[in-house]
Structure formats: structure tokens, C-alpha cells
Write a protein that holds these residues in place. Structure first.
Motif, mmCIF file in Angstrom:
data_model
loop_
_atom_site.group_PDB
_atom_site.id
_atom_site.type_symbol
_atom_site.label_atom_id
_atom_site.label_comp_id
_atom_site.label_asym_id
_atom_site.label_seq_id
_atom_site.Cartn_x
_atom_site.Cartn_y
_atom_site.Cartn_z
ATOM 1 N N ASN A 38 15.026 3.222 2.296
ATOM 2 C CA ASN A 38 15.862 2.555 1.312
ATOM 3 C C ASN A 38 15.134 2.273 0.007
ATOM 4 N N GLN A 39 13.912 1.786 0.089
ATOM 5 C CA GLN A 39 13.187 1.357 -1.101
ATOM 6 C C GLN A 39 12.461 2.497 -1.807
ATOM 7 N N LEU A 40 11.952 3.453 -1.050
ATOM 8 C CA LEU A 40 11.129 4.507 -1.633
ATOM 9 C C LEU A 40 11.836 5.852 -1.692
ATOM 10 N N ALA A 41 13.023 5.937 -1.084
ATOM 11 C CA ALA A 41 13.795 7.180 -1.049
ATOM 12 C C ALA A 41 12.981 8.341 -0.456
ATOM 13 N N THR A 42 12.133 8.037 0.484
ATOM 14 C CA THR A 42 11.359 9.075 1.168
ATOM 15 C C THR A 42 12.322 9.985 1.930
ATOM 16 N N PRO A 43 12.244 11.295 1.710
ATOM 17 C CA PRO A 43 13.279 12.170 2.274
ATOM 18 C C PRO A 43 13.225 12.332 3.793
ATOM 19 N N LEU A 44 12.014 12.436 4.360
ATOM 20 C CA LEU A 44 11.867 12.681 5.794
ATOM 21 C C LEU A 44 11.326 11.423 6.466
ATOM 22 N N VAL A 45 12.188 10.729 7.206
ATOM 23 C CA VAL A 45 11.797 9.472 7.846
ATOM 24 C C VAL A 45 12.283 9.503 9.293
ATOM 25 N N TYR A 46 11.343 9.306 10.219
ATOM 26 C CA TYR A 46 11.668 9.384 11.640
ATOM 27 C C TYR A 46 10.894 8.319 12.423
ATOM 28 N N THR A 47 11.468 7.909 13.547
ATOM 29 C CA THR A 47 10.761 7.114 14.534
ATOM 30 C C THR A 47 10.824 7.836 15.872
ATOM 31 N N TYR A 85 0.833 -1.207 0.000
ATOM 32 C CA TYR A 85 0.000 0.000 0.000
ATOM 33 C C TYR A 85 0.866 1.255 0.000
ATOM 34 N N ILE A 86 1.876 1.274 0.849
ATOM 35 C CA ILE A 86 2.752 2.451 0.933
ATOM 36 C C ILE A 86 3.492 2.675 -0.380
ATOM 37 N N ALA A 87 3.977 1.597 -0.981
ATOM 38 C CA ALA A 87 4.761 1.713 -2.214
ATOM 39 C C ALA A 87 3.927 2.269 -3.365
ATOM 40 N N GLU A 88 2.623 2.085 -3.296
ATOM 41 C CA GLU A 88 1.762 2.555 -4.379
ATOM 42 C C GLU A 88 1.322 3.999 -4.201
ATOM 43 N N LEU A 89 1.673 4.616 -3.084
ATOM 44 C CA LEU A 89 1.357 6.025 -2.875
ATOM 45 C C LEU A 89 2.403 6.899 -3.548
ATOM 46 N N ASP A 90 1.943 7.878 -4.264
ATOM 47 C CA ASP A 90 2.877 8.819 -4.880
ATOM 48 C C ASP A 90 3.177 9.963 -3.910
ATOM 49 N N ASN A 91 4.278 10.595 -4.137
ATOM 50 C CA ASN A 91 4.706 11.823 -3.455
ATOM 51 C C ASN A 91 4.589 11.784 -1.934
ATOM 52 N N ILE A 92 5.084 10.690 -1.306
ATOM 53 C CA ILE A 92 5.236 10.702 0.149
ATOM 54 C C ILE A 92 6.473 11.525 0.495
ATOM 55 N N VAL A 93 6.288 12.572 1.252
ATOM 56 C CA VAL A 93 7.420 13.402 1.654
ATOM 57 C C VAL A 93 7.946 12.995 3.022
#
Length: 412
Positions: free
Chosen positions: A364-373, A285-293
Motif C-alpha cells: 500500500n505505501q510503497l507500491a511494490t509490485p511483487l509482494v508475497y507471504t 529502512y525499507i521505505a528508504e530503499l529505492d527500486n524494490i521490485v
């Protein structure tokens, strides 16, 4: 060999029966101190004998939950390994009773009590009806027991015809971390109802996809059977169930911070990457979303902010930006209750190495620029229900600070 190690001990499996809620009566939480090697050895020994519902090792200190039937063996082991021990919770069942006794406001969803998955999903459905012009119930995947992984899409109309960047929020991947779905629904409520210009601006600037519980089977199990359950509920062996869904994603799977034992109570990584239907369907589902920032995960309870990658001290290409943005987020949050968080940094630097997590896969897979936990506050996965709002307000301001600085740096 010490005589201690040649005693054959059988500890009954402490899973709840099919019909009973596990009370945790007289289960103690100990703090133990010593060198990390001996702390690891004692936990390896204890895990080989019985289920250990919870343990955490860091900085020459550990916290561990011990069943009453294991108490004397644990005491002997700490003496053998020359570890100092101290009881910090004498009876965990009293904590569970406090959590279940939270105050509820009639039939209305509130943030003074913890709700099971049906209650949370009911809230999402209700909000999608009340705010039907700009919210939508979305299905991010499914669970082993046939539940939907439900989230709320928030996308207010704009004067200009443009596609908004998406902020994706994942919460509750570890079932027993109750404060995370509670805080996430609190944040949803802030986005929907607040009149604070800083919050309404944040809401309107992005499309939000927010999933309070991406491990619904495990979360429901914590409410109905075993409060300390962490994993999914798939059949992992003849006797045992579940895998850690935050060790099951297909990035460096199976390398650090995992167990290969299907019966391991905490860290079994699954039989292969995406062996769990929850992670498999959610990742699709996540991979099919476009433009996740931005992809933001909420956990508990280490009180820190983490950035990719969790199993390495090597830094991402925009690490400096992530740190600057993260610091802004924590500064905003600290202004609410005066609480300081550790980080931002990688888990390998300030917590422990762990592979196969959702955050690292997304980066790694989607190259999403802003990723946090975000590791929220609490102790041994407990936070008083009467104080949910404290962390809800902190997280709301953390999001304001995060995206204010992200926009300053050109990520919006």
C-alpha cells in the motif's frame, strides 16, 4: 446461565520465571471440531481465564494447546459447546527436546539444528567476511532490548553499470516460527554457494536484502525462556510484554484479527501503529530503499501462499499477475518433495482476515509490485531439525519459479 460459567477460577500465569526455561511438560495439543461460532466462543472463554500458548481456528476445526492445570476445565467446556476433541500431542516438552537435540557439525553453521539469534547473526557476519566482494552486513533496524536487526545484502558485480532491482526478504517476524529463519539462512547459503545455473542466475539478476529474524528479542526469548512466544518483548502493561509485530504496521491497523488486550498471548496489536521499535525502524529502512521490485515474507505453518491484502477479498491492480507468478512458484516447489501448497490467494479468502501486517503496508505505501507471504510447512510451529533442508530446497526452487515467471511478465 450454566453453572459452568459462574465458577471463579484462577489459573496461575504460565510465563517462565526470569531464570527458568518453560518446559511445557504435559501440555497437550488438542484437535477440536464443531461449528466455527462455538469454536470461537470456547477460545474466547479460555483466553479470558488463562494464557493459551497456541490456538488456530479454521474450517470448523481448531487446534489448541492446553496446560495441565486447565485440562479438566477445557474438557468441560468442549462438552458444553458440543465439540469433539482429540489429543494430537500428549506432551509438548518432548517436541521441544527433539528440537534442542538437533545435530550440529562442530563449530560450523548447519541445517540439521536450530540456532539462537547469536548463532544466526554469527553466520551472517561470517558470510559477509568470506564473500566480502559481493556481500555486506546491513542493519535494518533495532529491537526493544537493543539488538540490531541484521540482514545480508548480496549484490554480485556485473559487466554493465546498472542499478539492480532489490528483492527484500523478511523472516521470523513471529518469534516461535523457527523454521523460517532456518529456511532463510539455507536460501542465503544456496545463493552464495550453489553452482546450479538457475540459482546463480537468480542471484546475479537482483540485489538481495535478506533478514532471517526481524524480531530478534522475541526469537531469542523462544530459545532461552518460552518456546511458544510469538510477540516482541516490549513492556506492554505492568504485568505483560510484547505486541504482535505482524499486526503493528500502519495499514488498516487494529481492524481484523487482533486483540486490544496487552496481555493477549498472540494477537495484541500494540498501543498504536508502529508502537514497536522493530516495526518502526524496519519500515523506515525499507521505505528508504529505492527500486524494490519484490517483498517476500516467510511464516509458518499453514502451507500456503498469500498475496495482498490480508484483510480484504478485494484484489490489487496486478492480482492476476501475482496469481500467475505465484502458481509458477508453487509448481517449482512441488517438484522437490511433492508437497502442495494452498493458494495463491489473499489471507481473507483462504485463511482469516488480519490487519496491520508488513506485506500489506509495503504494497500500500510503497507500491511494490511483487509482494508475497509464504506460509511454510509444519504443525503447531514445529518442524524436525533433521529435515530443515527439505523446506530449504523447496523454498529455493519456489524463488526460481517465482522470478522466472515474473521476468516472463516483464517485472525484472
Amino acid at each position: 446461565m450454566s453453572p459452568f460459567f459462574i465458577i471463579f477460577v484462577v489459573i496461575p500465569l504460565s510465563y517462565a520465571t526470569f531464570h527458568d526455561f518453560k518446559s511445557y511438560k504435559d501440555y497437550k495439543v488438542y484437535s477440536i471440531e464443531g461449528n466455527n461460532e462455538n469454536l470461537s466462543k470456547i477460545m474466547e472463554f479460555l483466553n479470558s481465564m488463562a494464557e493459551i500458548p497456541f490456538y488456530d481456528i479454521r474450517n470448523s476445526r481448531a487446534e489448541v494447546m492446553i496446560a495441565p492445570e486447565l485440562d479438566s476445565i477445557f474438557s468441560n467446556a468442549t462438552d458444553l459447546f458440543r465439540l469433539k476433541k482429540k489429543i494430537i500431542v500428549n506432551d509438548y516438552s518432548e517436541i521441544i527436546a527433539e528440537e534442542k537435540g538437533g545435530s550440529r557439525k562442530d563449530s560450523q553453521f548447519s541445517w540439521t539444528a536450530y540456532y539462537d539469534i547469536d548463532g544466526i547473526y554469527g553466520y551472517l557476519k561470517n558470510m559477509s567476511t568470506i564473500y566480502s566482494n559481493w556481500t555486506e552486513l546491513v542493519e535494518g533496524g533495532q529491537s526493544y532490548e537493543g539488538r540490531k536487526i541484521l540482514g545480508l545484502r548480496i549484490n554480485t558485480p556485473t559487466d554493465v553499470d546498472k542499478v539492480k532491482n532489490i528483492v527484500f526478504i523478511e523472516s521470523g517476524i513471529h518469534a516461535r516460527e523457527w523454521i523460517t529463519p532456518a529456511t532463510t539462512t539455507y536460501f542465503i547459503n544456496q545463493l552464495l554457494t550453489s553452482t546450479d545455473p538457475a540459482i546463480t542466475s537468480l542471484r546475479d539478476q537482483f540485489e538481495w536484502q535478506i533478514f532471517p529474524s526481524v524480531n530478534p528479542d522475541g526469537y531469542q526469548y523462544t530459545h532461552k525462556r518460552d518456546r511458544m512466544w510469538r510477540k516482541t518483548r516490549s513492556k506492554s502493561s505492568f504485568f505483560c510484554h510484547g505486541a504482535d509485530p505482524n499486526r503493528n504496521w500502519d495499514y488498516n491497523w487494529g481492524q481484523y484479527g487482533i486483540s486490544t488486550d496487552p496481555c493477549n498471548y498472540q494477537l495484541y496489536a500494540g498501543s498504536q501503529p508502529f508502537s514497536e521499535v522493530e516495526t518502526r525502524t524496519l519500515s523506515k529502512y525499507i521505505a528508504e530503499l529505492d527500486n524494490i521490485v519484490a517483498y517476500i515474507a516467510f511464516h509458518a505453518d499453514a502451507q500456503m501462499l498469500l498475496v495482498p491484502y490480508s484483510d480484504s477479498v478485494e484484489h490489487t491492480s496486478n492480482y492476476d499477475d501475482l496469481i500467475k507468478i505465484g502458481k509458477s512458484s508453487l509448481e517449482y516447489g512441488e517438484k522437490v518433495n511433492g508437497e502442495k501448497y494452498d493458494g495463491p490467494a489473499t489471507a481473507a479468502e483462504i485463511l482469516y482476515k488480519a490487519s496491520g501486517g508488513s506485506m500489506d503496508w509495503v504494497r500500500n505505501q510503497l507500491a511494490t509490485p511483487l509482494v508475497y507471504t509464504y506460509e511454510l510447512r509444519g504443525t503447531y510451529f514445529h518442524w524436525p531439525p533433521s529435515k530443515i533442508f527439505e523446506q530449504g530446497d523447496e523454498v529455493t526452487q519456489m524463488m526460481v519459479g517465482l522470478f522466472n515467471e515474473a521476468c516472463n511478465l516483464g517485472y525484472c
